[in-house]
Motif scaffolding. Sequence first.
Motif, PDB file in Angstrom:
ATOM      1  N   ILE A 122     -14.667  27.097 -26.287  1.00  0.00           N
ATOM      2  CA  ILE A 122     -16.082  27.491 -26.337  1.00  0.00           C
ATOM      3  C   ILE A 122     -16.390  28.481 -25.217  1.00  0.00           C
ATOM      4  CG2 ILE A 122     -18.433  26.630 -26.054  1.00  0.00           C
ATOM      5  CD1 ILE A 122     -17.579  24.135 -27.568  1.00  0.00           C
ATOM      6  N   TYR A 392     -11.739  27.193 -32.008  1.00  0.00           N
ATOM      7  CA  TYR A 392     -12.953  27.131 -31.205  1.00  0.00           C
ATOM      8  C   TYR A 392     -13.405  28.505 -30.731  1.00  0.00           C
ATOM      9  CZ  TYR A 392     -13.184  22.154 -31.301  1.00  0.00           C
ATOM     10  OH  TYR A 392     -13.322  20.876 -31.735  1.00  0.00           O
ATOM     11  N   TYR A 395     -14.837  30.473 -33.870  1.00  0.00           N
ATOM     12  CA  TYR A 395     -16.114  29.959 -34.367  1.00  0.00           C
ATOM     13  C   TYR A 395     -17.231  30.242 -33.376  1.00  0.00           C
ATOM     14  CZ  TYR A 395     -14.916  27.478 -38.637  1.00  0.00           C
ATOM     15  OH  TYR A 395     -14.572  27.172 -39.910  1.00  0.00           O
ATOM     16  N   THR A 396     -16.950  29.919 -32.075  1.00  0.00           N
ATOM     17  CA  THR A 396     -17.997  30.108 -31.075  1.00  0.00           C
ATOM     18  C   THR A 396     -18.386  31.574 -30.991  1.00  0.00           C
ATOM     19  OG1 THR A 396     -16.883  28.378 -29.854  1.00  0.00           O
ATOM     20  CG2 THR A 396     -18.652  29.522 -28.722  1.00  0.00           C
ATOM     21  N   SER A 399     -20.464  32.602 -34.064  1.00  0.00           N
ATOM     22  CA  SER A 399     -21.745  31.926 -34.059  1.00  0.00           C
ATOM     23  C   SER A 399     -22.648  32.513 -32.979  1.00  0.00           C
ATOM     24  CB  SER A 399     -21.499  30.435 -33.836  1.00  0.00           C
ATOM     25  OG  SER A 399     -22.654  29.786 -33.475  1.00  0.00           O
ATOM     26  N   MET A 432     -24.582  26.557 -30.683  1.00  0.00           N
ATOM     27  CA  MET A 432     -23.788  25.325 -30.692  1.00  0.00           C
ATOM     28  C   MET A 432     -23.976  24.504 -31.960  1.00  0.00           C
ATOM     29  SD  MET A 432     -21.700  24.801 -28.300  1.00  0.00           S
ATOM     30  CE  MET A 432     -21.351  26.510 -28.564  1.00  0.00           C
ATOM     31  N   ILE A 435     -21.175  24.567 -34.286  1.00  0.00           N
ATOM     32  CA  ILE A 435     -19.963  24.079 -33.625  1.00  0.00           C
ATOM     33  C   ILE A 435     -19.900  22.546 -33.654  1.00  0.00           C
ATOM     34  CG2 ILE A 435     -18.609  24.167 -31.484  1.00  0.00           C
ATOM     35  CD1 ILE A 435     -18.886  26.848 -32.691  1.00  0.00           C
TER      36      ILE A 435
END
Lengths: 510, 586
Positions: A122, A392, A395-396, A399, A432, A435
């Motif tokens: 993250i 991670y 995706y982070t 996003s 978040m 996530i």
Amino acid sequence: MLVFIVRRVIVSFFILLAATFVMYLLTANAGNPLGDLQESRAPNREALIEARIRLLNLDTPAPLRYFIWLKGAAGCLVPFAMECDLGQNLQGQDVTALLGVALPQTLQLVIAATVLAMVLGITVGIVTALRQYSSLDYTVTFSAFLFFSLPIFWVAVLLKEYGAIRFNDWLADPSVPIGVAVVLGVISGLFWMIVISGDRTRRLTTFAAAFVASAGALWLLSETRWFEDPGLGIIVIAVTAVGIAFLTTALVAGFTYRNVLYAALASAGIGIVCHFALASVLDDPSGLTIVGLALVTVAVGLGLGYGLGGLQRRQAMQAAVLTGLGTGALLFLDRLLGAWDTYSDQVGGRVIATIGARTPNFDGTFWEQGLDRATHLILPTIAIVLISFATYTRYTRSSMLEVLNQDYVRTARSKGLAERGVIVKHAFRNAMIPITTLMAFDFAGVLSGAVITENVFGWTGLGRLFADSLRAVDPNPVMGFFLIAGTAAVLFNMLADIAYAFLDPRIRLS
Amino acid sequence: MTTKRRGMAFFAVLTAGALALSACGGDDDDSGSGSGDTEAPSGSSGGPITVASDTEFTSYNGNSETGNGTWNAFVLNGVQDGFWDYGPQGEIVRNEAFGTYEMTSENPLTVRYTFAEDAVWSDGTAIDCDDLLLEWATQGAGYETAEIGEDGNPVPLFRVPGTTGYDLVAKPTCQPGDKEVEFVYSEPFADWQQVTNTSMLPAHTVAEQAGITPEDLVTAIQNDDLAALAPVAEFWNTGWDMGPGALLDPALIPSSGPYVIDSWEAGQSLTLVANESYYGDAPATDTIVIRFIPQDQQVQALANGEVDVIAPQVNVDLVASLDALGDQVTVIKGDEMTWEHLDFNQTPGAVMADPNLRQAFAMCVPRQQIVDNLIKPANPEAVVMNLREFFPWDPEYDQVVGEAYGGEYDEPDIEGAKALIDAAGLAGTQIRVLRSDPNPRRADTVAAIKASCDQAGFEIVDTPTQDLGAGITDVTSYEVALFAWAGSGVMTSGASLYRTAEGQNPYGYSNPDVDAAWDELVVTTDETRQVELLTEIETNLWDDLFSIPLYAHPGVTAHSPNVEGVQQNAAQTQVSFNLEEWARTS
């Protein structure tokens, strides 16, 4: 909301029931449970085959056998009223006992690795989102995909070869040749150059500074025989603790108001003093002492924040607690490394282990025991982190980028909010939300173990239990495993849905 | 953004600086950690030796249905003794320290067992006739419960994996504590030496757990008192099984061997320590640690010094990786008592029912080439096996080969095979070779046969199956079956392979001479006559071309050069069979 939850629970139960049935049939048909006996020439071959048929009820068709299993397993639903009977494996051991041994092993192995992968992933994901299309972004993207596509069994074997066997060989006479120091210095220089970026002069200075510092440090460490008896020492602890104080302050409050920084620095200072004050307590503490000290640290941090925080009391308390815990972790690491030389003597110089969770019959101080755990955990943890790191970060990053382009972020900026506030308060929190789903899936995955990692590193966790039993066509342990993994998957999915509904009001409305 | 950059730069310098400063930190931390030092473990005999086993221990009772398995034998080798045990080549080795036995009469076959006077369990109880009587009760008495099993037969009281041999022994008569006892057989039995178990169990512990005295136990067996024996059987059947790491109270698991089980950490290791009341020679090393490590991870664990002895299953990669370790490890290459062979489906109507075609096939199989290419990399000493009931290292092997086999199938004779196939008018016949899958070595073997036999006029079809057992029973699915038998060291076990209509002879093979020879062999105790009969059987099997033996599987054992006394063990008794002889040299 309640109706929503109840509906989800009921649906989940039936999903699980159907899944166990399918799983049972698949396991029962996964191979020939008599295969090993049929090639045997033992004089008692027929009796052995007969016995196994009786043990596994092989003369009952698999779909019916499922209900025999289900009858025992149903007892597990009512914890105290009925007996939880998941059957026995081929050797007559209770599956519940097997699971009782395997589950803690898996948790030990996978939780630390998963949390580490989340934190790292993250953090890096956010940084790359903030630096979109920079060379750092490209480098991280490249390495994330590289790690993601590595087969874990191969990585694990390489880790064992170089991280353990060769590294231990090297530890016998730990010196860094000047050439190696230079090469590592260049790598470090390139790394920092990419991370910091900027114009040409700036890049070159960064490169030069990082090169000199890293190569020089390596050379110095090698010359002073640091690797034979590593440790941090008070100077490193002090400097790093102050660094942590600044970092946490930057994250939670920024430097506009000094109160927060003072609280954090005070917290770091107390930690450094403790290095001396608690020396005798820390010589051979118990695990409970460490937990107690951590709690005291939190309390002291809260107190400091409360006392020094002024108007920024809340942020000051956060910063002081985080700094205190960070400094405590440094002291812990220092002590752990302090046990290095005696531990190394006890294991014949083979410090990093390739197999198992502990050195058999190992006995030593708290720190030596801790080091023993750590040296067994380090390689599998690296393997797991490398692989799940990619998900991670990616995706982070996406996003975060999506949120940063939202109107409300632009509004926040246009109102003149400090960039730190925009990112931490407005962008990060909203980024978040998706996530959490990923985290829920990942924790469910944790409980089903890491089949390959466990196998390669010789951990007898759930994944190994599953793989071994499936190979022996031994349905009861497989089903026991599936019950845990399946329940975890269903449960965490449900939790993710519920959490989502809490976090994002739009979900509840629809 | 500039402030951010400056922040990053600050941390960059900080980390680098921290690294540099830590150079000074290396030598100031030894005062604190020194206080709690523990001594490095060092016994009188040079510290523990660690050996890898791939499956976890489950039971102290290796003679029961559930406990019968190599993973328990691995541990019990050091913990329970008996009158005899298998040597590294499957031969019988008497254990004189435990006791002696001799055949006192041939008709009726009578064997006298004498326990050594000083033989005791680790708790001080004498090892005597009580223990042997209990063993007979579990395997020879044929006790049954009132319950009817699903197969329609009464459920046996003691759940044992087999009763072969013991079912011929009349109830031994002895008083509690006797050191001498006789077994009288109802008919002669060839494998009489292997009837008693290699690991005898403690009768006094069983009695205590059943709530009776050892004397009562003896009386109950003498009187066939099933009511009194019910709790005995209950404990015997499952009372010694353990969940992972849940080691029973030491009083329940006494030792009659050189070691006692000291501790067991679930999923990790099991520790054996020297048995202080052992009556035989004291073991060379005080502590043996058995670590549970999957086979494919054992080489790296050995290379990293985490284990000292490994004996994983052989494949070419494994041997290569061991060889690559050079003098860091000592590698012993040898054989296993598992042998590969080609069986013909000779049921009426099958292609191979024609002896000429069997001969043609035997002529074209490149046996030497298969051994050279597939086995020699793992075991340079490997040879083509020419017998089924003897292994190449058995002392009788050369003599029996000389009489039974003329050497006609040593090298492929493509022309001869072609002539036979053409004479039968069957050129181009499909020959399906059944083999287990996945199994790369068998795939390569079939490929080698195809390369050679297709030239002679067969069309070899590789037929892999995941379920070999079912495949072999289905005689319509193959012409030739390629698989291995695991040799047990028990002579009479071959009877069920070659006699007419036996369970393990689905191939329709029938030869009255072979049947008669086996019938005689099973009841023959004279060793010279046994070899004669086996020679006759082998001769017939070669003449009829019942099957073509190929090779004994290679085996490998590797150990740290600091350990001596480790041997390659061809029998199924595991590398730990002689762990009391292992010693550390440095």
